[in-house]
Design a protein around this motif. Structure first.
Motif, PDB file in Angstrom:
ATOM      1  N   ILE A 266       0.864  -1.172   0.000  1.00 22.83           N
ATOM      2  CA  ILE A 266       0.000   0.000   0.000  1.00 22.83           C
ATOM      3  C   ILE A 266       0.901   1.222   0.000  1.00 22.83           C
ATOM      4  CG2 ILE A 266      -1.765   1.298   1.230  1.00 22.83           C
ATOM      5  CD1 ILE A 266      -2.787  -1.286   2.401  1.00 22.83           C
ATOM      6  N   GLY A 267       0.780   2.035  -1.041  1.00 21.86           N
ATOM      7  CA  GLY A 267       1.659   3.187  -1.195  1.00 21.86           C
ATOM      8  C   GLY A 267       0.987   4.463  -0.760  1.00 21.86           C
ATOM      9  N   GLY A 268       1.734   5.266  -0.034  1.00 22.24           N
ATOM     10  CA  GLY A 268       1.239   6.569   0.371  1.00 22.24           C
ATOM     11  C   GLY A 268       1.771   7.656  -0.533  1.00 22.24           C
ATOM     12  N   THR A 269       1.825   8.846  -0.015  1.00 22.37           N
ATOM     13  CA  THR A 269       2.249  10.008  -0.770  1.00 22.37           C
ATOM     14  C   THR A 269       3.608   9.790  -1.431  1.00 22.37           C
ATOM     15  OG1 THR A 269       1.078  11.435   0.769  1.00 22.37           O
ATOM     16  CG2 THR A 269       2.744  12.481  -0.601  1.00 22.37           C
ATOM     17  N   GLY A 270       3.680  10.029  -2.739  1.00 20.83           N
ATOM     18  CA  GLY A 270       4.959  10.063  -3.435  1.00 20.83           C
ATOM     19  C   GLY A 270       5.525   8.742  -3.894  1.00 20.83           C
TER      20      GLY A 270
ATOM     21  N   LYS B 116      -5.107   7.054  -7.730  1.00 20.81           N
ATOM     22  CA  LYS B 116      -4.138   7.465  -8.744  1.00 20.81           C
ATOM     23  C   LYS B 116      -4.116   8.990  -8.837  1.00 20.81           C
ATOM     24  CE  LYS B 116      -2.703   3.466 -10.116  1.00 20.81           C
ATOM     25  NZ  LYS B 116      -2.972   3.014 -11.471  1.00 20.81           N
ATOM     26  N   GLY B 117      -2.936   9.561  -8.824  1.00 15.33           N
ATOM     27  CA  GLY B 117      -2.819  11.015  -8.913  1.00 15.33           C
ATOM     28  C   GLY B 117      -3.083  11.719  -7.600  1.00 15.33           C
ATOM     29  N   HIS B 118      -3.164  10.968  -6.512  1.00 13.01           N
ATOM     30  CA  HIS B 118      -3.384  11.545  -5.178  1.00 13.01           C
ATOM     31  C   HIS B 118      -4.636  12.422  -5.172  1.00 13.01           C
ATOM     32  CE1 HIS B 118      -1.402  12.261  -1.202  1.00 13.01           C
ATOM     33  NE2 HIS B 118      -2.308  13.216  -1.172  1.00 13.01           N
ATOM     34  N   THR B 119      -5.769  11.811  -5.426  1.00 11.88           N
ATOM     35  CA  THR B 119      -7.017  12.559  -5.574  1.00 11.88           C
ATOM     36  C   THR B 119      -7.937  12.495  -4.355  1.00 11.88           C
ATOM     37  OG1 THR B 119      -8.003  10.629  -6.639  1.00 11.88           O
ATOM     38  CG2 THR B 119      -7.027  12.290  -8.084  1.00 11.88           C
ATOM     39  N   VAL B 120      -7.643  11.609  -3.401  1.00 16.23           N
ATOM     40  CA  VAL B 120      -8.530  11.431  -2.252  1.00 16.23           C
ATOM     41  C   VAL B 120      -7.826  11.885  -0.968  1.00 16.23           C
ATOM     42  CG1 VAL B 120      -9.971   9.802  -0.971  1.00 16.23           C
ATOM     43  CG2 VAL B 120      -9.531   9.417  -3.407  1.00 16.23           C
ATOM     44  N   PRO B 121      -8.396  12.852  -0.231  1.00 14.11           N
ATOM     45  CA  PRO B 121      -7.770  13.310   1.016  1.00 14.11           C
ATOM     46  C   PRO B 121      -7.856  12.240   2.094  1.00 14.11           C
ATOM     47  CG  PRO B 121      -9.916  14.335   0.742  1.00 14.11           C
ATOM     48  CD  PRO B 121      -9.645  13.577  -0.523  1.00 14.11           C
ATOM     49  N   PRO B 122      -7.001  12.325   3.098  1.00 14.00           N
ATOM     50  CA  PRO B 122      -6.915  11.238   4.096  1.00 14.00           C
ATOM     51  C   PRO B 122      -8.213  10.941   4.823  1.00 14.00           C
ATOM     52  CG  PRO B 122      -5.655  13.175   4.777  1.00 14.00           C
ATOM     53  CD  PRO B 122      -6.003  13.387   3.362  1.00 14.00           C
ATOM     54  N   HIS B 123      -9.020  11.948   5.114  1.00 18.37           N
ATOM     55  CA  HIS B 123     -10.242  11.707   5.882  1.00 18.37           C
ATOM     56  C   HIS B 123     -11.362  11.100   5.039  1.00 18.37           C
ATOM     57  CE1 HIS B 123     -11.043  15.515   3.947  1.00 18.37           C
ATOM     58  NE2 HIS B 123     -12.297  15.522   4.376  1.00 18.37           N
TER      59      HIS B 123
END
Length: 257
Positions: free
Chosen positions: A6-10, A50-57
């Protein structure tokens, strides 16, 4: 397929040669990438999409973990971008998460909400699989990745960063690093009987710990410093080390009433 990252930011861009698969769960739809390495299929899930589109909450944690279960996943390594409130851990350092304190407020924290699901409690003696932690230490030495130490993770709701007063409190409670995504991810993995370990990549100082402001290019730079070595370490464990769920208690964490 038994192994997932599971990959996080970056960390989304490391495996261009893969294929995507969509899994429909009762909690929602999840898209994963699957990489075939020497005949072994490794599942990669981008936590924020993909593309970091969903905020953490707003991450659909239950759908993500249920999708991995439906694919047969037993072992998960995850990355987490974290801020440091421990002066011994600086931006760019890599730490292994060993425990957490949960300060989230509005998240669904369990698969088990009574009714047909029943009442289930989950053992949290070792939230992060000790077997995967030991294997990561071993593999990190072999690939030349420096692990700075172990850390207690404070999980906050986000997406805002924390105030100086909050960080001061978290530090007094014994927290080392602060992030917004590891809870309920680690809890849900435990409920599903999976072995789960998370590696923290320190991207910034927490508010009030250092005079340096939190800026995007610093976060990206800290991630870039070690992300390839971390992924190399994950794959070394998954492809070369023997993994056995009988050597830990993760699969037996659920206590049904």
């Amino acid at each position: 397929m038994k192994k997932a990252i599971i990959g996080g930011t970056g960390v989304y861009d490391l495996y261009p040669n893969c294929y995507s698969k969509t899994i429909n769960t009762k909690y929602g739809e999840v898209v994963v990438d699957i990489v075939n390495i020497n005949g072994e299929e490794i599942v990669f899930l981008a936590r924020h999409g993909k593309g970091h589109t969903v905020p953490p909450h707003l991450i659909n944690y239950r759908a993500n973990l249920k999708a991995l279960e439906m694919l047969g996943i037993k072992y998960i390594y995850a990355t987490a971008a974290v801020g440091s409130c421990n002066e011994n851990y600086q931006p760019g350092d890599v730490v292994i998460l060993t425990d957490f304190i949960d300060f989230t407020k509005n998240r669904t924290l369990t698969f088990y909400e009574g009714g047909e699901e029943g009442v289930v409690h989950t053992n949290m003696d070792n939230p992060y699989c000790p077997n995967l932690i030991n294997k990561f230490y071993e593999a990190s030495r072999e690939v030349g990745l420096k692990v700075k130490g172990e850390a207690i993770y404070i999980c906050t709701e986000g997406p805002r960063f924390e105030t100086k007063a909050e960080i001061k409190m978290y530090k007094k409670l014994g927290g080392d690093v602060v992030g917004m995504t590891n809870v309920p991810e680690v809890v849900l993995a435990k409920e599903l009987g999976m072995c789960y370990s998370a590696i923290g990549i320190i991207t910034n100082w927490c508010t009030g710990i250092n005079a340096t402001d939190i800026v995007l290019h610093d976060i990206q730079g800290s991630m870039n410093k070690n992300k390839e070595k971390i992924m190399e370490t994950f794959l070394k464990v998954f492809l070369e080390k023997k993994l056995d769920q009988d050597s830990c208690k993760c699969k037996d964490s659920r206590i049904k009433l």
